[in-house]
Design a protein around this motif. Structure first.
Motif, PDB file in Angstrom:
ATOM      1  N   ASN A   8       0.876  -1.182   0.000  1.00  8.52           N
ATOM      2  CA  ASN A   8       0.000   0.000   0.000  1.00  8.52           C
ATOM      3  C   ASN A   8       0.901   1.216   0.000  1.00  8.52           C
ATOM      4  OD1 ASN A   8      -2.608  -1.334   0.383  1.00  8.52           O
ATOM      5  ND2 ASN A   8      -1.797  -1.871   2.388  1.00  8.52           N
ATOM      6  N   ILE A   9       0.626   2.174  -0.888  1.00  3.54           N
ATOM      7  CA  ILE A   9       1.403   3.407  -0.913  1.00  3.54           C
ATOM      8  C   ILE A   9       0.471   4.605  -0.980  1.00  3.54           C
ATOM      9  CG2 ILE A   9       3.437   2.363  -1.989  1.00  3.54           C
ATOM     10  CD1 ILE A   9       2.557   3.758  -4.627  1.00  3.54           C
ATOM     11  N   ALA A  10       0.965   5.744  -0.520  1.00  6.49           N
ATOM     12  CA  ALA A  10       0.266   7.018  -0.650  1.00  6.49           C
ATOM     13  C   ALA A  10       1.281   8.012  -1.181  1.00  6.49           C
ATOM     14  CB  ALA A  10      -0.283   7.475   0.698  1.00  6.49           C
ATOM     15  N   GLY A  11       0.924   8.687  -2.273  1.00  7.85           N
ATOM     16  CA  GLY A  11       1.833   9.644  -2.882  1.00  7.85           C
ATOM     17  C   GLY A  11       1.104  10.525  -3.870  1.00  7.85           C
ATOM     18  N   ASN A  12       1.861  11.135  -4.768  1.00  3.84           N
ATOM     19  CA  ASN A  12       1.290  12.030  -5.771  1.00  3.84           C
ATOM     20  C   ASN A  12       1.619  11.531  -7.171  1.00  3.84           C
ATOM     21  OD1 ASN A  12       1.860  13.756  -3.250  1.00  3.84           O
ATOM     22  ND2 ASN A  12       0.409  14.952  -4.432  1.00  3.84           N
ATOM     23  N   LEU A  13       0.664  11.711  -8.096  1.00  2.00           N
ATOM     24  CA  LEU A  13       0.904  11.326  -9.480  1.00  2.00           C
ATOM     25  C   LEU A  13       1.926  12.277 -10.096  1.00  2.00           C
ATOM     26  CD1 LEU A  13      -2.618  10.440 -10.912  1.00  2.00           C
ATOM     27  CD2 LEU A  13      -0.781   8.895 -10.272  1.00  2.00           C
ATOM     28  N   VAL A  14       2.916  11.719 -10.759  1.00  2.00           N
ATOM     29  CA  VAL A  14       3.962  12.500 -11.397  1.00  2.00           C
ATOM     30  C   VAL A  14       3.512  12.971 -12.780  1.00  2.00           C
ATOM     31  CG1 VAL A  14       6.338  12.386 -12.254  1.00  2.00           C
ATOM     32  CG2 VAL A  14       5.734  11.270 -10.111  1.00  2.00           C
ATOM     33  N   ASN A  36       6.971  10.638  -0.892  1.00  2.00           N
ATOM     34  CA  ASN A  36       7.961  11.381  -0.110  1.00  2.00           C
ATOM     35  C   ASN A  36       7.815  11.013   1.356  1.00  2.00           C
ATOM     36  OD1 ASN A  36       8.794  12.699  -2.347  1.00  2.00           O
ATOM     37  ND2 ASN A  36       8.209  14.736  -1.683  1.00  2.00           N
ATOM     38  N   GLN A  37       8.935  10.742   1.984  1.00  2.00           N
ATOM     39  CA  GLN A  37       8.940  10.488   3.422  1.00  2.00           C
ATOM     40  C   GLN A  37       9.202  11.806   4.126  1.00  2.00           C
ATOM     41  OE1 GLN A  37      11.986   7.792   4.682  1.00  2.00           O
ATOM     42  NE2 GLN A  37      11.164   7.614   6.741  1.00  2.00           N
ATOM     43  N   ARG A  38       8.435  12.090   5.159  1.00  2.00           N
ATOM     44  CA  ARG A  38       8.654  13.301   5.964  1.00  2.00           C
ATOM     45  C   ARG A  38       9.617  12.945   7.089  1.00  2.00           C
ATOM     46  NH1 ARG A  38       7.515  18.192   4.672  1.00  2.00           N
ATOM     47  NH2 ARG A  38       6.615  18.727   6.646  1.00  2.00           N
ATOM     48  N   ILE A  39      10.661  13.764   7.247  1.00  7.34           N
ATOM     49  CA  ILE A  39      11.698  13.509   8.239  1.00  7.34           C
ATOM     50  C   ILE A  39      11.739  14.679   9.216  1.00  7.34           C
ATOM     51  CG2 ILE A  39      14.162  13.115   8.606  1.00  7.34           C
ATOM     52  CD1 ILE A  39      14.224  12.104   5.661  1.00  7.34           C
ATOM     53  N   GLN A  40      11.709  14.355  10.517  1.00  7.25           N
ATOM     54  CA  GLN A  40      11.784  15.401  11.538  1.00  7.25           C
ATOM     55  C   GLN A  40      13.245  15.580  11.952  1.00  7.25           C
ATOM     56  OE1 GLN A  40       9.478  14.727  15.091  1.00  7.25           O
ATOM     57  NE2 GLN A  40       9.313  16.915  15.488  1.00  7.25           N
ATOM     58  N   GLY A  41      13.709  16.813  11.819  1.00 10.71           N
ATOM     59  CA  GLY A  41      15.087  17.124  12.190  1.00 10.71           C
ATOM     60  C   GLY A  41      15.258  17.217  13.698  1.00 10.71           C
ATOM     61  N   SER A  42      16.504  17.363  14.141  1.00  8.85           N
ATOM     62  CA  SER A  42      16.794  17.436  15.575  1.00  8.85           C
ATOM     63  C   SER A  42      16.202  18.694  16.208  1.00  8.85           C
ATOM     64  CB  SER A  42      18.306  17.400  15.801  1.00  8.85           C
ATOM     65  OG  SER A  42      18.923  18.463  15.085  1.00  8.85           O
ATOM     66  N   ASP A  43      15.966  19.733  15.404  1.00  3.58           N
ATOM     67  CA  ASP A  43      15.354  20.958  15.929  1.00  3.58           C
ATOM     68  C   ASP A  43      13.830  20.899  15.937  1.00  3.58           C
ATOM     69  OD1 ASP A  43      14.915  21.052  13.230  1.00  3.58           O
ATOM     70  OD2 ASP A  43      15.577  23.141  12.974  1.00  3.58           O
ATOM     71  N   TRP A  46      10.165  19.795  10.157  1.00  8.06           N
ATOM     72  CA  TRP A  46       9.901  18.696   9.222  1.00  8.06           C
ATOM     73  C   TRP A  46      10.452  19.054   7.851  1.00  8.06           C
ATOM     74  CZ3 TRP A  46       8.050  14.029  10.600  1.00  8.06           C
ATOM     75  CH2 TRP A  46       7.458  13.909  11.850  1.00  8.06           C
ATOM     76  N   GLN A  47      11.015  18.057   7.179  1.00  6.63           N
ATOM     77  CA  GLN A  47      11.545  18.231   5.833  1.00  6.63           C
ATOM     78  C   GLN A  47      11.140  17.035   4.988  1.00  6.63           C
ATOM     79  OE1 GLN A  47      15.762  18.640   6.084  1.00  6.63           O
ATOM     80  NE2 GLN A  47      15.701  20.240   7.623  1.00  6.63           N
ATOM     81  N   ASP A  48      11.076  17.265   3.666  1.00  2.00           N
ATOM     82  CA  ASP A  48      10.801  16.153   2.758  1.00  2.00           C
ATOM     83  C   ASP A  48      12.078  15.363   2.536  1.00  2.00           C
ATOM     84  OD1 ASP A  48       8.115  16.579   2.288  1.00  2.00           O
ATOM     85  OD2 ASP A  48       8.478  17.963   0.631  1.00  2.00           O
ATOM     86  N   GLY A  49      11.958  14.040   2.577  1.00  6.47           N
ATOM     87  CA  GLY A  49      13.077  13.175   2.258  1.00  6.47           C
ATOM     88  C   GLY A  49      13.165  12.997   0.745  1.00  6.47           C
ATOM     89  N   GLU A  50      14.035  12.123   0.315  1.00  4.49           N
ATOM     90  CA  GLU A  50      14.163  11.840  -1.112  1.00  4.49           C
ATOM     91  C   GLU A  50      12.919  11.093  -1.600  1.00  4.49           C
ATOM     92  OE1 GLU A  50      16.570  12.528  -3.477  1.00  4.49           O
ATOM     93  OE2 GLU A  50      17.246  13.926  -1.933  1.00  4.49           O
ATOM     94  N   PRO A  51      12.346  11.515  -2.722  1.00  6.27           N
ATOM     95  CA  PRO A  51      11.159  10.809  -3.224  1.00  6.27           C
ATOM     96  C   PRO A  51      11.525   9.443  -3.799  1.00  6.27           C
ATOM     97  CG  PRO A  51      11.800  12.522  -4.761  1.00  6.27           C
ATOM     98  CD  PRO A  51      12.693  12.662  -3.559  1.00  6.27           C
ATOM     99  N   VAL A  52      10.610   8.502  -3.656  1.00 11.92           N
ATOM    100  CA  VAL A  52      10.733   7.187  -4.263  1.00 11.92           C
ATOM    101  C   VAL A  52       9.634   7.110  -5.317  1.00 11.92           C
ATOM    102  CG1 VAL A  52      10.597   4.698  -3.884  1.00 11.92           C
ATOM    103  CG2 VAL A  52      11.617   6.164  -2.141  1.00 11.92           C
ATOM    104  N   PHE A  53      10.011   6.770  -6.550  1.00 12.05           N
ATOM    105  CA  PHE A  53       9.058   6.729  -7.648  1.00 12.05           C
ATOM    106  C   PHE A  53       8.641   5.287  -7.910  1.00 12.05           C
ATOM    107  CE2 PHE A  53      11.540  10.548  -8.192  1.00 12.05           C
ATOM    108  CZ  PHE A  53      10.561  11.496  -8.440  1.00 12.05           C
ATOM    109  N   HIS A  54       7.327   5.076  -8.016  1.00 10.99           N
ATOM    110  CA  HIS A  54       6.776   3.745  -8.259  1.00 10.99           C
ATOM    111  C   HIS A  54       6.029   3.741  -9.586  1.00 10.99           C
ATOM    112  CE1 HIS A  54       7.567   2.211  -4.194  1.00 10.99           C
ATOM    113  NE2 HIS A  54       7.215   3.400  -3.770  1.00 10.99           N
ATOM    114  N   ASN A  55       6.274   2.707 -10.390  1.00 12.48           N
ATOM    115  CA  ASN A  55       5.486   2.479 -11.592  1.00 12.48           C
ATOM    116  C   ASN A  55       4.290   1.632 -11.188  1.00 12.48           C
ATOM    117  OD1 ASN A  55       7.283   3.792 -13.386  1.00 12.48           O
ATOM    118  ND2 ASN A  55       8.597   1.990 -13.358  1.00 12.48           N
ATOM    119  N   VAL A  56       3.095   2.063 -11.586  1.00 19.75           N
ATOM    120  CA  VAL A  56       1.863   1.368 -11.220  1.00 19.75           C
ATOM    121  C   VAL A  56       1.124   0.984 -12.496  1.00 19.75           C
ATOM    122  CG1 VAL A  56      -0.351   1.567 -10.009  1.00 19.75           C
ATOM    123  CG2 VAL A  56       1.688   2.672  -9.063  1.00 19.75           C
TER     124      VAL A  56
END
Length: 166
Positions: A8-14, A36-43, A46-56
């Motif tokens: 199961n994935i949740a993302g945006n259509l490219v 995109n994975q959301r990453i919480q920094g030490s401060d 929140w920042q966006d991580g590297e996107p992973v692209f899936h062919n569906v």
């Protein structure tokens, strides 16, 4: 060799879904979804991580409905099987992965959607979008869990019966 894993994935259509029809007339939609994975920094920010692209890949009515309903940038949720394939191209071993979708829908965390039931009449490649017409006033076949076969269900506004028994 082919391996399938539930996913199961949740993302945006490219890009907009690409709808094609095979020689047998089966609809096939290709979608590309960025997750995109959301990453919480030490401060604490929140920042966006590297996107992973899936062919569906979606087939038949799901392919047609996804193609008619979705467009580039839409937030979507996809449920299906992750498929890995190994093949040879130009004498070189390669691997490919794709998700074969069982369901696709809008991600309602970011907006609203309006649901419109498609008619059950099959629309082949020659019918195209014209094959999606208003449903007739007669009853539509449905599926009964008890008899494991089609049943007649009255149109909207008719008497309702529950055919499910456990």
């Amino acid at each position: 060799m082919s391996t399938k894993i539930p996913i199961n994935i949740a993302g945006n259509l490219v890009a907009d879904p690409e709808l094609t029809y095979g020689e047998s007339g089966v609809a096939h939609a290709k979608l590309r979804v960025a997750v995109n994975q959301r990453i919480q920094g030490s401060d604490g920010s929140w920042q966006d991580g590297e996107p992973v692209f899936h062919n569906v890949s979606a087939f038949r009515a799901l392919a047609e409905n996804a193609s008619n309903s979705l467009k580039k940038g839409d937030p979507v949720m996809v449920s299906g099987e992750l498929e890995f394939r190994a093949f040879e191209k130009d004498g070189e071993k390669r691997e490919a992965r794709r998700i074969v979708a069982e369901t696709i829908g809008p991600d309602l965390r970011w907006g609203t959607a309006s649901y419109h039931r498609s008619p059950r009449a099959a629309a082949g490649p020659e019918a195209g979008i014209a094959g999606l017409q208003a449903a007739p006033e007669e009853a539509h076949p449905a599926y009964s869990i008890t008899t494991k076969g089609p049943v007649s269900v009255p149109p909207l506004g008719g008497p309702v019966r529950n055919e499910i028994s456990l």
